[in-house]
Design a protein around this motif. Structure first.
Motif, PDB file in Angstrom:
ATOM      1  N   ALA A  49      50.361  44.369  35.655  1.00 61.44           N
ATOM      2  CA  ALA A  49      50.240  45.612  36.189  1.00 61.44           C
ATOM      3  C   ALA A  49      48.913  46.607  36.227  1.00 61.44           C
ATOM      4  O   ALA A  49      48.988  47.331  35.050  1.00 61.44           O
ATOM      5  CB  ALA A  49      52.149  46.232  36.979  1.00 61.44           C
ATOM      6  N   ILE A  50      49.022  47.269  36.928  1.00 58.25           N
ATOM      7  CA  ILE A  50      47.742  48.160  37.396  1.00 58.25           C
ATOM      8  C   ILE A  50      47.677  49.342  38.198  1.00 58.25           C
ATOM      9  O   ILE A  50      47.698  48.678  38.663  1.00 58.25           O
ATOM     10  CB  ILE A  50      46.237  47.834  36.436  1.00 58.25           C
ATOM     11  CG1 ILE A  50      44.962  48.539  36.185  1.00 58.25           C
ATOM     12  CG2 ILE A  50      45.579  46.550  37.947  1.00 58.25           C
ATOM     13  CD1 ILE A  50      43.834  47.838  36.365  1.00 58.25           C
ATOM     14  N   ASP A  51      47.526  50.809  38.269  1.00 62.24           N
ATOM     15  CA  ASP A  51      47.732  51.445  38.620  1.00 62.24           C
ATOM     16  C   ASP A  51      45.771  51.375  39.377  1.00 62.24           C
ATOM     17  O   ASP A  51      44.413  51.495  38.294  1.00 62.24           O
ATOM     18  CB  ASP A  51      47.771  53.101  38.057  1.00 62.24           C
ATOM     19  CG  ASP A  51      48.894  52.899  37.742  1.00 62.24           C
ATOM     20  OD1 ASP A  51      49.960  52.559  38.591  1.00 62.24           O
ATOM     21  OD2 ASP A  51      49.616  53.273  37.217  1.00 62.24           O
ATOM     22  N   VAL A  52      46.353  51.440  40.641  1.00 64.08           N
ATOM     23  CA  VAL A  52      44.819  52.360  41.240  1.00 64.08           C
ATOM     24  C   VAL A  52      44.762  53.496  41.952  1.00 64.08           C
ATOM     25  O   VAL A  52      45.127  53.188  43.378  1.00 64.08           O
ATOM     26  CB  VAL A  52      44.210  50.712  42.119  1.00 64.08           C
ATOM     27  CG1 VAL A  52      43.004  51.306  43.165  1.00 64.08           C
ATOM     28  CG2 VAL A  52      44.632  49.535  41.704  1.00 64.08           C
ATOM     29  N   PRO A  53      44.549  54.135  41.371  1.00 68.00           N
ATOM     30  CA  PRO A  53      45.125  55.551  42.626  1.00 68.00           C
ATOM     31  C   PRO A  53      43.762  56.059  43.207  1.00 68.00           C
ATOM     32  O   PRO A  53      43.029  55.554  43.599  1.00 68.00           O
ATOM     33  CB  PRO A  53      44.592  57.209  41.375  1.00 68.00           C
ATOM     34  CG  PRO A  53      43.680  56.269  40.253  1.00 68.00           C
ATOM     35  CD  PRO A  53      43.937  54.148  40.709  1.00 68.00           C
ATOM     36  N   PRO A  54      44.410  56.820  44.013  1.00 68.42           N
ATOM     37  CA  PRO A  54      43.395  58.003  45.251  1.00 68.42           C
ATOM     38  C   PRO A  54      42.320  57.347  45.342  1.00 68.42           C
ATOM     39  O   PRO A  54      41.254  57.010  46.284  1.00 68.42           O
ATOM     40  CB  PRO A  54      43.680  58.744  45.774  1.00 68.42           C
ATOM     41  CG  PRO A  54      45.479  58.834  45.192  1.00 68.42           C
ATOM     42  CD  PRO A  54      45.408  58.318  44.124  1.00 68.42           C
ATOM     43  N   ASN A  55      41.612  57.852  44.246  1.00 72.06           N
ATOM     44  CA  ASN A  55      40.601  57.924  43.635  1.00 72.06           C
ATOM     45  C   ASN A  55      39.628  56.760  44.062  1.00 72.06           C
ATOM     46  O   ASN A  55      38.598  56.511  44.418  1.00 72.06           O
ATOM     47  CB  ASN A  55      39.527  58.587  42.316  1.00 72.06           C
ATOM     48  CG  ASN A  55      40.560  58.317  41.258  1.00 72.06           C
ATOM     49  OD1 ASN A  55      41.257  57.527  41.418  1.00 72.06           O
ATOM     50  ND2 ASN A  55      39.398  58.543  40.253  1.00 72.06           N
ATOM     51  N   GLY A  56      40.318  55.460  43.727  1.00 72.13           N
ATOM     52  CA  GLY A  56      40.275  53.862  42.749  1.00 72.13           C
ATOM     53  C   GLY A  56      39.948  53.536  44.798  1.00 72.13           C
ATOM     54  O   GLY A  56      39.608  52.789  44.986  1.00 72.13           O
ATOM     55  N   THR A  57      41.068  53.313  45.251  1.00 68.78           N
ATOM     56  CA  THR A  57      41.095  52.425  46.523  1.00 68.78           C
ATOM     57  C   THR A  57      40.342  53.993  47.569  1.00 68.78           C
ATOM     58  O   THR A  57      39.516  52.671  48.954  1.00 68.78           O
ATOM     59  CB  THR A  57      42.592  53.189  47.562  1.00 68.78           C
ATOM     60  OG1 THR A  57      42.972  54.779  47.405  1.00 68.78           O
ATOM     61  CG2 THR A  57      43.630  52.598  46.570  1.00 68.78           C
ATOM     62  N   ARG A  58      40.159  54.703  47.800  1.00 67.59           N
ATOM     63  CA  ARG A  58      39.078  54.936  48.614  1.00 67.59           C
ATOM     64  C   ARG A  58      37.660  54.191  48.121  1.00 67.59           C
ATOM     65  O   ARG A  58      36.798  53.770  49.221  1.00 67.59           O
ATOM     66  CB  ARG A  58      38.910  56.884  48.196  1.00 67.59           C
ATOM     67  CG  ARG A  58      40.412  57.298  49.122  1.00 67.59           C
ATOM     68  CD  ARG A  58      38.774  59.314  49.188  1.00 67.59           C
ATOM     69  NE  ARG A  58      39.459  59.851  49.580  1.00 67.59           N
ATOM     70  CZ  ARG A  58      41.151  60.841  49.437  1.00 67.59           C
ATOM     71  NH1 ARG A  58      40.647  60.716  47.161  1.00 67.59           N
ATOM     72  NH2 ARG A  58      41.628  61.400  49.984  1.00 67.59           N
ATOM     73  N   ILE A  59      37.057  54.275  46.914  1.00 64.31           N
ATOM     74  CA  ILE A  59      35.799  53.964  46.589  1.00 64.31           C
ATOM     75  C   ILE A  59      35.790  52.169  47.023  1.00 64.31           C
ATOM     76  O   ILE A  59      35.344  51.697  48.137  1.00 64.31           O
ATOM     77  CB  ILE A  59      35.429  53.551  45.547  1.00 64.31           C
ATOM     78  CG1 ILE A  59      35.449  55.672  44.118  1.00 64.31           C
ATOM     79  CG2 ILE A  59      34.576  52.427  44.824  1.00 64.31           C
ATOM     80  CD1 ILE A  59      35.804  54.792  42.796  1.00 64.31           C
ATOM     81  N   LEU A  60      36.943  51.397  47.139  1.00 63.75           N
ATOM     82  CA  LEU A  60      37.177  49.865  47.822  1.00 63.75           C
ATOM     83  C   LEU A  60      36.852  50.397  48.588  1.00 63.75           C
ATOM     84  O   LEU A  60      36.852  49.407  49.788  1.00 63.75           O
ATOM     85  CB  LEU A  60      39.042  49.735  47.129  1.00 63.75           C
ATOM     86  CG  LEU A  60      39.260  49.079  45.349  1.00 63.75           C
ATOM     87  CD1 LEU A  60      40.820  49.119  44.846  1.00 63.75           C
ATOM     88  CD2 LEU A  60      37.864  48.385  45.258  1.00 63.75           C
ATOM     89  N   LYS A  61      37.984  51.282  49.419  1.00 61.48           N
ATOM     90  CA  LYS A  61      37.917  50.846  50.904  1.00 61.48           C
ATOM     91  C   LYS A  61      36.269  51.414  51.274  1.00 61.48           C
ATOM     92  O   LYS A  61      36.214  50.829  52.393  1.00 61.48           O
ATOM     93  CB  LYS A  61      38.513  51.799  51.593  1.00 61.48           C
ATOM     94  CG  LYS A  61      40.352  51.689  51.886  1.00 61.48           C
ATOM     95  CD  LYS A  61      41.393  53.182  52.220  1.00 61.48           C
ATOM     96  CE  LYS A  61      41.053  52.279  53.972  1.00 61.48           C
ATOM     97  NZ  LYS A  61      41.460  53.525  54.317  1.00 61.48           N
TER      98      LYS A  61
END
Length: 247
Positions: free
Chosen positions: A43-55
């Protein structure tokens, strides 16, 4: 003529960079030393700063098959009964969720975006069995172990801890330094845990949060949901843990 980019390494960082450069109309070549780029891991964490970039890059977060982590709860585990010593919210909204995902799912979703011909920009070109032996920052080139030399307008070293790019750029090696931390990780399918009375309760009560159990020495066990499995992570630390309250 379009600008060109060479990315060394087809991991998470390399593929994410390829997506961004592809969308900026670069012709992207990804060099990977392995014969294939099938990912392994846990598993790996994708925090909000990461999910924002992905979106921002246009990813549908559902393709990550991740679990929404809404809170982090920390317990002192070497007392009876256990005592909660810290709790914090990780949920800042559905527009930027804190996700835990399986590394394989994360890697596959990025690979699809980097190479899918139906998306905007020219698909990234992947070359496996292409080990980079040296960099030349003056000419903007890399030399492969085979002797082939490749040029590009931008060269990105995304080949992780083993990268030697800095040796050729700054003229000296900066080896990786050990942290002194050890960890053991393993995953258990939810279907197995749901068949056990006590573990079933654990699954149901912690499917949207990370729980950390810690002792006075700073050793801890953490568990959290990841796709259709629960990922259990044990880390044995040689220093005081960041999760212990300050004295």
């Amino acid at each position: 003529m379009p600008l060109t980019a060479i990315i060394v390494g087809a991991g998470i960082g390399g593929l994410a960079t390829a997506i961004a450069l592809r969308q900026a109309d670069f012709e992207v070549t990804i060099l990977e030393k392995r014969p294939t780029i099938e990912e392994v891991g846990y598993a790996i964490d994708v925090p909000p700063n990461g999910t924002r970039i992905l979106k921002h890059l246009g990813m549908d977060l559902r393709k990550l098959r991740g679990c929404h982590q809404k809170s982090l709860d920390v317990f002192k585990a070497d007392v009876e009964p256990m005592k909660e010593i810290r709790s914090e919210s990780r949920d800042i909204g559905d527009d930027a969720p804190f996700l835990s995902v399986h590394r394989v799912d994360y890697h596959e979703a990025l690979k699809d975006m980097a190479m899918d011909p139906s998306l905007s920009g020219k698909p990234a070109h992947l070359r496996c069995n292409s080990r980079v032996a040296s960099y030349d920052s003056s000419s903007g080139s890399v030399s492969l172990a085979s002797g082939e030399e490749l040029h590009a307008d931008i060269i990105v070293a995304a080949d992780g801890n083993s990268s030697k790019a800095h040796t050729w750029i700054v003229g000296e090696e900066h080896p990786v330094r050990l942290t002194g931390l050890n960890n053991v990780r393993f995953t258990i399918p939810s279907s197995v845990m749901l068949g056990h009375d006590k573990l079933k309760q654990l699954v149901e009560n912690t499917k949207d949060r990370m729980c950390v159990y810690i002792d006075e020495a700073g050793n801890f066990i953490a568990h959290y949901a990841c796709r259709e499995t629960l990922a259990f992570i044990m880390k044995i630390l040689q220093t005081k843990s960041q999760y212990l309250p300050a004295r």
